[in-house]
Design a protein around this motif. Structure first.
Motif, PDB file in Angstrom:
ATOM      1  N   THR A 107       0.830  -1.194   0.000  1.00 58.12           N
ATOM      2  CA  THR A 107       0.000   0.000   0.000  1.00 58.12           C
ATOM      3  C   THR A 107       0.873   1.255   0.000  1.00 58.12           C
ATOM      4  O   THR A 107       2.030   1.215   0.414  1.00 58.12           O
ATOM      5  CB  THR A 107      -0.963   0.035   1.206  1.00 58.12           C
ATOM      6  OG1 THR A 107      -1.881   1.104   1.045  1.00 58.12           O
ATOM      7  CG2 THR A 107      -0.219   0.164   2.517  1.00 58.12           C
ATOM      8  N   LYS A 108       0.291   2.328  -0.481  1.00 59.44           N
ATOM      9  CA  LYS A 108       0.897   3.664  -0.424  1.00 59.44           C
ATOM     10  C   LYS A 108      -0.167   4.580   0.168  1.00 59.44           C
ATOM     11  O   LYS A 108      -1.262   4.705  -0.378  1.00 59.44           O
ATOM     12  CB  LYS A 108       1.304   4.130  -1.818  1.00 59.44           C
ATOM     13  CG  LYS A 108       1.865   5.536  -1.840  1.00 59.44           C
ATOM     14  CD  LYS A 108       2.361   5.926  -3.225  1.00 59.44           C
ATOM     15  CE  LYS A 108       1.199   6.261  -4.122  1.00 59.44           C
ATOM     16  NZ  LYS A 108       1.605   6.841  -5.407  1.00 59.44           N
ATOM     17  N   ILE A 109       0.169   5.217   1.295  1.00 59.17           N
ATOM     18  CA  ILE A 109      -0.785   6.064   2.008  1.00 59.17           C
ATOM     19  C   ILE A 109      -0.196   7.458   2.147  1.00 59.17           C
ATOM     20  O   ILE A 109       0.875   7.618   2.743  1.00 59.17           O
ATOM     21  CB  ILE A 109      -1.096   5.487   3.407  1.00 59.17           C
ATOM     22  CG1 ILE A 109      -1.639   4.062   3.288  1.00 59.17           C
ATOM     23  CG2 ILE A 109      -2.073   6.381   4.151  1.00 59.17           C
ATOM     24  CD1 ILE A 109      -1.704   3.319   4.597  1.00 59.17           C
ATOM     25  N   PRO A 110      -0.865   8.495   1.606  1.00 60.65           N
ATOM     26  CA  PRO A 110      -0.367   9.858   1.771  1.00 60.65           C
ATOM     27  C   PRO A 110      -0.396  10.276   3.252  1.00 60.65           C
ATOM     28  O   PRO A 110      -1.382  10.034   3.954  1.00 60.65           O
ATOM     29  CB  PRO A 110      -1.353  10.711   0.957  1.00 60.65           C
ATOM     30  CG  PRO A 110      -2.037   9.758   0.041  1.00 60.65           C
ATOM     31  CD  PRO A 110      -2.050   8.435   0.750  1.00 60.65           C
ATOM     32  N   ASN A 115       4.550   9.983   1.357  1.00 61.69           N
ATOM     33  CA  ASN A 115       3.814   8.722   1.272  1.00 61.69           C
ATOM     34  C   ASN A 115       4.436   7.662   2.175  1.00 61.69           C
ATOM     35  O   ASN A 115       5.652   7.440   2.135  1.00 61.69           O
ATOM     36  CB  ASN A 115       3.838   8.185  -0.163  1.00 61.69           C
ATOM     37  CG  ASN A 115       3.025   9.043  -1.091  1.00 61.69           C
ATOM     38  OD1 ASN A 115       1.842   9.251  -0.876  1.00 61.69           O
ATOM     39  ND2 ASN A 115       3.667   9.552  -2.127  1.00 61.69           N
ATOM     40  N   VAL A 116       3.592   7.013   2.962  1.00 59.04           N
ATOM     41  CA  VAL A 116       4.000   5.832   3.719  1.00 59.04           C
ATOM     42  C   VAL A 116       3.852   4.640   2.786  1.00 59.04           C
ATOM     43  O   VAL A 116       2.819   4.487   2.112  1.00 59.04           O
ATOM     44  CB  VAL A 116       3.127   5.626   4.980  1.00 59.04           C
ATOM     45  CG1 VAL A 116       3.464   4.312   5.665  1.00 59.04           C
ATOM     46  CG2 VAL A 116       3.291   6.797   5.928  1.00 59.04           C
ATOM     47  N   ALA A 141       8.113  -5.041   4.609  1.00 59.36           N
ATOM     48  CA  ALA A 141       8.884  -3.804   4.485  1.00 59.36           C
ATOM     49  C   ALA A 141       7.986  -2.604   4.731  1.00 59.36           C
ATOM     50  O   ALA A 141       6.778  -2.652   4.475  1.00 59.36           O
ATOM     51  CB  ALA A 141       9.509  -3.704   3.095  1.00 59.36           C
ATOM     52  N   VAL A 142       8.588  -1.528   5.222  1.00 57.42           N
ATOM     53  CA  VAL A 142       7.876  -0.284   5.452  1.00 57.42           C
ATOM     54  C   VAL A 142       8.829   0.865   5.118  1.00 57.42           C
ATOM     55  O   VAL A 142      10.046   0.747   5.306  1.00 57.42           O
ATOM     56  CB  VAL A 142       7.340  -0.190   6.906  1.00 57.42           C
ATOM     57  CG1 VAL A 142       8.472  -0.142   7.914  1.00 57.42           C
ATOM     58  CG2 VAL A 142       6.409   0.982   7.068  1.00 57.42           C
ATOM     59  N   GLY A 143       8.272   1.957   4.591  1.00 60.66           N
ATOM     60  CA  GLY A 143       9.125   3.084   4.227  1.00 60.66           C
ATOM     61  C   GLY A 143       8.344   4.375   4.143  1.00 60.66           C
ATOM     62  O   GLY A 143       7.117   4.403   4.304  1.00 60.66           O
ATOM     63  N   TYR A 144       9.072   5.441   3.885  1.00 59.42           N
ATOM     64  CA  TYR A 144       8.465   6.756   3.732  1.00 59.42           C
ATOM     65  C   TYR A 144       9.211   7.510   2.633  1.00 59.42           C
ATOM     66  O   TYR A 144      10.445   7.461   2.563  1.00 59.42           O
ATOM     67  CB  TYR A 144       8.523   7.537   5.045  1.00 59.42           C
ATOM     68  CG  TYR A 144       7.765   8.843   5.002  1.00 59.42           C
ATOM     69  CD1 TYR A 144       6.380   8.848   5.031  1.00 59.42           C
ATOM     70  CD2 TYR A 144       8.426  10.055   4.913  1.00 59.42           C
ATOM     71  CE1 TYR A 144       5.670  10.041   4.977  1.00 59.42           C
ATOM     72  CE2 TYR A 144       7.733  11.257   4.863  1.00 59.42           C
ATOM     73  CZ  TYR A 144       6.354  11.241   4.898  1.00 59.42           C
ATOM     74  OH  TYR A 144       5.645  12.418   4.847  1.00 59.42           O
ATOM     75  N   ASP A 145       8.459   8.190   1.782  1.00 59.11           N
ATOM     76  CA  ASP A 145       9.014   8.943   0.657  1.00 59.11           C
ATOM     77  C   ASP A 145       8.460  10.364   0.749  1.00 59.11           C
ATOM     78  O   ASP A 145       7.241  10.551   0.793  1.00 59.11           O
ATOM     79  CB  ASP A 145       8.591   8.269  -0.646  1.00 59.11           C
ATOM     80  CG  ASP A 145       9.201   8.907  -1.872  1.00 59.11           C
ATOM     81  OD1 ASP A 145      10.200   9.627  -1.741  1.00 59.11           O
ATOM     82  OD2 ASP A 145       8.672   8.671  -2.977  1.00 59.11           O
ATOM     83  N   THR A 152      13.064  16.482  -6.613  1.00 58.44           N
ATOM     84  CA  THR A 152      13.928  15.984  -5.546  1.00 58.44           C
ATOM     85  C   THR A 152      13.092  15.421  -4.402  1.00 58.44           C
ATOM     86  O   THR A 152      12.129  16.055  -3.970  1.00 58.44           O
ATOM     87  CB  THR A 152      14.824  17.123  -5.008  1.00 58.44           C
ATOM     88  OG1 THR A 152      15.539  17.700  -6.097  1.00 58.44           O
ATOM     89  CG2 THR A 152      15.815  16.598  -3.989  1.00 58.44           C
ATOM     90  N   ASN A 153      13.463  14.242  -3.947  1.00 55.71           N
ATOM     91  CA  ASN A 153      12.780  13.662  -2.793  1.00 55.71           C
ATOM     92  C   ASN A 153      13.778  12.893  -1.931  1.00 55.71           C
ATOM     93  O   ASN A 153      14.854  12.503  -2.372  1.00 55.71           O
ATOM     94  CB  ASN A 153      11.607  12.786  -3.216  1.00 55.71           C
ATOM     95  CG  ASN A 153      12.040  11.565  -3.967  1.00 55.71           C
ATOM     96  OD1 ASN A 153      12.933  11.619  -4.794  1.00 55.71           O
ATOM     97  ND2 ASN A 153      11.409  10.451  -3.685  1.00 55.71           N
ATOM     98  N   VAL A 154      13.401  12.683  -0.692  1.00 53.84           N
ATOM     99  CA  VAL A 154      14.178  11.891   0.255  1.00 53.84           C
ATOM    100  C   VAL A 154      13.325  10.674   0.636  1.00 53.84           C
ATOM    101  O   VAL A 154      12.089  10.751   0.658  1.00 53.84           O
ATOM    102  CB  VAL A 154      14.576  12.723   1.496  1.00 53.84           C
ATOM    103  CG1 VAL A 154      13.365  13.153   2.301  1.00 53.84           C
ATOM    104  CG2 VAL A 154      15.565  11.967   2.368  1.00 53.84           C
ATOM    105  N   TYR A 155      13.976   9.559   0.896  1.00 54.06           N
ATOM    106  CA  TYR A 155      13.249   8.338   1.228  1.00 54.06           C
ATOM    107  C   TYR A 155      14.020   7.522   2.266  1.00 54.06           C
ATOM    108  O   TYR A 155      15.242   7.648   2.400  1.00 54.06           O
ATOM    109  CB  TYR A 155      13.000   7.492  -0.021  1.00 54.06           C
ATOM    110  CG  TYR A 155      14.264   7.095  -0.744  1.00 54.06           C
ATOM    111  CD1 TYR A 155      14.929   5.911  -0.432  1.00 54.06           C
ATOM    112  CD2 TYR A 155      14.793   7.911  -1.737  1.00 54.06           C
ATOM    113  CE1 TYR A 155      16.094   5.560  -1.086  1.00 54.06           C
ATOM    114  CE2 TYR A 155      15.957   7.562  -2.395  1.00 54.06           C
ATOM    115  CZ  TYR A 155      16.603   6.388  -2.067  1.00 54.06           C
ATOM    116  OH  TYR A 155      17.763   6.037  -2.708  1.00 54.06           O
TER     117      TYR A 155
END
Length: 191
Positions: A107-110, A115-116, A141-145, A152-155
């Motif tokens: 999933t991608k959650i704003p 986005n989570v 797995a879990v992440g944030y973007d 430009t983005n950080v993740y």
């Protein structure tokens, strides 16, 4: 592909001595739904794998649906007589021919301007020549973007996986296990 880079020299293109490969992909997109179908077929070369090795194939179906508050991602695949799939497991020998399946949900959650991201998956396989040799993998797995700008983005992300090999030999059964974890972060800029 009429000849893969299989490390075997002096084989003729599109001959039984060299490994050949074919693939087909289709994509459907309509509104919030995107669906993808992929299939690939490998004809193993006699020089590297012997004339008894059967051809392998892999079929995958996946897609995503944007619900607005979240996007759901799903995929599933089935493979048979595939060599090299063990490279994705932490246990086993890469030249074994495997049959199996896998599935993953994500999933991608704003949230807070970014986005989570989260996913969980499973893959199970057995050797085609020794069906009592089985492999399993679970991963999460879990992440944030976060975008600083349009370019430009950080993740950051972290994941955990667990592989298990179950085999039965003449003296009984045995298991091997491998657990692994990874974490990473980065900055991406699109030119």
């Amino acid at each position: 592909s009429f000849r893969s880079d299989d490390g075997v020299e002096d084989t003729k293109e599109n001959s039984g001595d060299t490994t050949r490969y074919a693939a087909l992909g289709m994509r459907y997109a309509q509104g919030p739904l995107t669906a993808v179908f992929l299939a690939d077929y490998t004809i193993y070369g006699n020089t590297q794998y012997g004339s008894d090795q059967k051809d392998g194939y892999n079929v995958m179906l996946g897609g995503n649906y944007d619900f607005g508050a979240a996007t759901l991602f799903v995929k599933a695949n089935y493979f048979d007589k595939m060599i090299g799939i063990l490279d994705s497991f932490k246990l086993g020998h890469a030249k074994k021919s495997l049959e199996g399946w896998g599935a993953e949900v994500g999933t991608k959650i704003p949230l807070a301007g970014g986005n989570v991201l989260a996913a969980v998956g499973f893959r199970g396989a057995k050797e085609t020549e020794a069906k009592d040799h089985k492999y399993e993998r679970w991963n999460v797995a879990v992440g944030y973007d976060y975008p600083f700008s349009k370019r430009t983005n950080v993740y950051a992300a972290a994941g955990f996986g667990k592989d298990e090999r179950k085999c039965r030999d003449e003296d009984g059964s045995w298991k091997d296990k491998a657990d692994y974890a990874t974490a990473f972060f980065g900055l991406r800029h699109n030119f």
